[in-house]
Scaffold this motif. Sequence first.
Motif, PDB file in Angstrom:
ATOM      1  N   LYS A  33       0.885  -1.165   0.000  1.00 64.82           N
ATOM      2  CA  LYS A  33       0.000   0.000   0.000  1.00 64.82           C
ATOM      3  C   LYS A  33       0.922   1.214   0.000  1.00 64.82           C
ATOM      4  N   CYS A  34       0.570   2.228  -0.776  1.00 64.36           N
ATOM      5  CA  CYS A  34       1.420   3.410  -0.830  1.00 64.36           C
ATOM      6  C   CYS A  34       0.580   4.651  -1.095  1.00 64.36           C
ATOM      7  N   ARG A  35       1.247   5.796  -1.016  1.00 64.49           N
ATOM      8  CA  ARG A  35       0.574   7.060  -1.317  1.00 64.49           C
ATOM      9  C   ARG A  35       0.040   7.049  -2.743  1.00 64.49           C
ATOM     10  N   PRO A  36      -1.044   7.774  -2.989  1.00 59.12           N
ATOM     11  CA  PRO A  36      -1.657   7.741  -4.322  1.00 59.12           C
ATOM     12  C   PRO A  36      -0.981   8.672  -5.321  1.00 59.12           C
ATOM     13  N   ASN A  37       0.309   8.422  -5.564  1.00 61.00           N
ATOM     14  CA  ASN A  37       1.023   9.197  -6.580  1.00 61.00           C
ATOM     15  C   ASN A  37       2.076   8.300  -7.230  1.00 61.00           C
ATOM     16  N   ILE A  38       2.618   8.757  -8.319  1.00 58.66           N
ATOM     17  CA  ILE A  38       3.551   7.935  -9.087  1.00 58.66           C
ATOM     18  C   ILE A  38       4.832   7.636  -8.305  1.00 58.66           C
ATOM     19  N   LYS A  39       5.289   8.590  -7.502  1.00 55.33           N
ATOM     20  CA  LYS A  39       6.512   8.384  -6.716  1.00 55.33           C
ATOM     21  C   LYS A  39       6.317   7.248  -5.703  1.00 55.33           C
ATOM     22  N   GLY A  40       5.180   7.249  -5.025  1.00 57.58           N
ATOM     23  CA  GLY A  40       4.904   6.186  -4.059  1.00 57.58           C
ATOM     24  C   GLY A  40       4.850   4.822  -4.719  1.00 57.58           C
ATOM     25  N   LEU A  41       4.213   4.756  -5.879  1.00 53.02           N
ATOM     26  CA  LEU A  41       4.104   3.491  -6.597  1.00 53.02           C
ATOM     27  C   LEU A  41       5.464   3.011  -7.085  1.00 53.02           C
ATOM     28  N   LEU A  42       6.241   3.904  -7.670  1.00 55.43           N
ATOM     29  CA  LEU A  42       7.560   3.512  -8.164  1.00 55.43           C
ATOM     30  C   LEU A  42       8.477   3.074  -7.024  1.00 55.43           C
ATOM     31  N   ASN A  43       8.355   3.684  -5.857  1.00 50.49           N
ATOM     32  CA  ASN A  43       9.144   3.256  -4.696  1.00 50.49           C
ATOM     33  C   ASN A  43       8.809   1.818  -4.314  1.00 50.49           C
ATOM     34  N   GLN A  44       7.523   1.487  -4.312  1.00 48.79           N
ATOM     35  CA  GLN A  44       7.118   0.122  -3.972  1.00 48.79           C
ATOM     36  C   GLN A  44       7.599  -0.878  -5.022  1.00 48.79           C
ATOM     37  N   LEU A  45       7.468  -0.525  -6.290  1.00 47.77           N
ATOM     38  CA  LEU A  45       7.930  -1.421  -7.347  1.00 47.77           C
ATOM     39  C   LEU A  45       9.445  -1.598  -7.298  1.00 47.77           C
ATOM     40  N   ASP A  46      10.151  -0.546  -6.920  1.00 51.58           N
ATOM     41  CA  ASP A  46      11.610  -0.633  -6.779  1.00 51.58           C
ATOM     42  C   ASP A  46      11.995  -1.597  -5.659  1.00 51.58           C
ATOM     43  N   LYS A  47      11.260  -1.570  -4.559  1.00 47.27           N
ATOM     44  CA  LYS A  47      11.530  -2.506  -3.454  1.00 47.27           C
ATOM     45  C   LYS A  47      11.362  -3.945  -3.912  1.00 47.27           C
ATOM     46  N   ILE A  48      10.305  -4.198  -4.678  1.00 48.53           N
ATOM     47  CA  ILE A  48      10.073  -5.552  -5.182  1.00 48.53           C
ATOM     48  C   ILE A  48      11.179  -5.944  -6.157  1.00 48.53           C
ATOM     49  N   ALA A  49      11.568  -5.021  -7.029  1.00 47.00           N
ATOM     50  CA  ALA A  49      12.629  -5.294  -8.002  1.00 47.00           C
ATOM     51  C   ALA A  49      13.950  -5.626  -7.314  1.00 47.00           C
ATOM     52  N   LYS A  50      14.237  -4.993  -6.188  1.00 45.71           N
ATOM     53  CA  LYS A  50      15.478  -5.282  -5.458  1.00 45.71           C
ATOM     54  C   LYS A  50      15.434  -6.672  -4.831  1.00 45.71           C
ATOM     55  N   GLU A  51      14.239  -7.121  -4.428  1.00 43.53           N
ATOM     56  CA  GLU A  51      14.095  -8.461  -3.867  1.00 43.53           C
ATOM     57  C   GLU A  51      14.237  -9.537  -4.934  1.00 43.53           C
ATOM     58  N   PHE A  52      13.805  -9.208  -6.151  1.00 41.38           N
ATOM     59  CA  PHE A  52      13.809 -10.164  -7.253  1.00 41.38           C
ATOM     60  C   PHE A  52      14.506  -9.544  -8.468  1.00 41.38           C
ATOM     61  N   PRO A  53      15.825  -9.395  -8.424  1.00 43.17           N
ATOM     62  CA  PRO A  53      16.531  -8.671  -9.484  1.00 43.17           C
ATOM     63  C   PRO A  53      16.524  -9.365 -10.846  1.00 43.17           C
ATOM     64  N   LEU A  54      16.287 -10.645 -10.909  1.00 44.18           N
ATOM     65  CA  LEU A  54      16.321 -11.358 -12.184  1.00 44.18           C
ATOM     66  C   LEU A  54      14.927 -11.522 -12.799  1.00 44.18           C
ATOM     67  N   TYR A  55      13.985 -10.749 -12.317  1.00 40.73           N
ATOM     68  CA  TYR A  55      12.605 -10.844 -12.784  1.00 40.73           C
ATOM     69  C   TYR A  55      12.209  -9.592 -13.562  1.00 40.73           C
ATOM     70  N   SER A  56      11.271  -9.754 -14.457  1.00 41.11           N
ATOM     71  CA  SER A  56      10.667  -8.596 -15.110  1.00 41.11           C
ATOM     72  C   SER A  56       9.230  -8.464 -14.599  1.00 41.11           C
ATOM     73  N   PHE A  57       8.646  -7.283 -14.795  1.00 40.63           N
ATOM     74  CA  PHE A  57       7.301  -6.990 -14.299  1.00 40.63           C
ATOM     75  C   PHE A  57       6.276  -7.012 -15.419  1.00 40.63           C
ATOM     76  N   LYS A  58       5.088  -7.483 -15.097  1.00 35.93           N
ATOM     77  CA  LYS A  58       3.893  -7.265 -15.910  1.00 35.93           C
ATOM     78  C   LYS A  58       2.888  -6.651 -14.947  1.00 35.93           C
ATOM     79  N   ILE A  59       2.429  -5.444 -15.268  1.00 33.81           N
ATOM     80  CA  ILE A  59       1.582  -4.685 -14.347  1.00 33.81           C
ATOM     81  C   ILE A  59       0.198  -4.498 -14.942  1.00 33.81           C
ATOM     82  N   CYS A  60      -0.809  -4.773 -14.127  1.00 36.43           N
ATOM     83  CA  CYS A  60      -2.202  -4.602 -14.531  1.00 36.43           C
ATOM     84  C   CYS A  60      -2.842  -3.567 -13.610  1.00 36.43           C
ATOM     85  N   TYR A  61      -3.461  -2.587 -14.220  1.00 36.83           N
ATOM     86  CA  TYR A  61      -4.105  -1.517 -13.475  1.00 36.83           C
ATOM     87  C   TYR A  61      -5.611  -1.675 -13.581  1.00 36.83           C
ATOM     88  N   GLU A  62      -6.271  -1.786 -12.444  1.00 37.25           N
ATOM     89  CA  GLU A  62      -7.726  -1.828 -12.406  1.00 37.25           C
ATOM     90  C   GLU A  62      -8.187  -0.396 -12.329  1.00 37.25           C
TER      91      GLU A  62
END
Length: 78
Positions: A33-62
């Motif tokens: 869960k993060c603040r409702p802005n692009i910076k908050g979202l990118l911070n969360q995605l960056d945390k996930i990317a650091k945990e899984f550096p050999l993975y790529s993302f597919k993102i679905c927006y409802e």
Amino acid sequence: MSKSIIYVGIDVDDNSFHGAAINDVTKEIIEFKCRPNIKGLLNQLDKIAKEFPLYSFKICYEGKSSELHVLNQFNPIR
């Protein structure tokens, strides 16, 4: 060798972004869960990317037409 995939679903409300990511190999689920802005979202995605550096993302927006401002924030990084 192709990268494994982290699938990310995002839901938006007035107060926050809610997300869940699932690892396609281990089936591990990460919720965030993060603040409702692009910076908050990118911070969360960056945390996930650091945990899984050999993975790529597919993102679905409802989204609804009233929430398309979120998608529009991504235009500069496409």
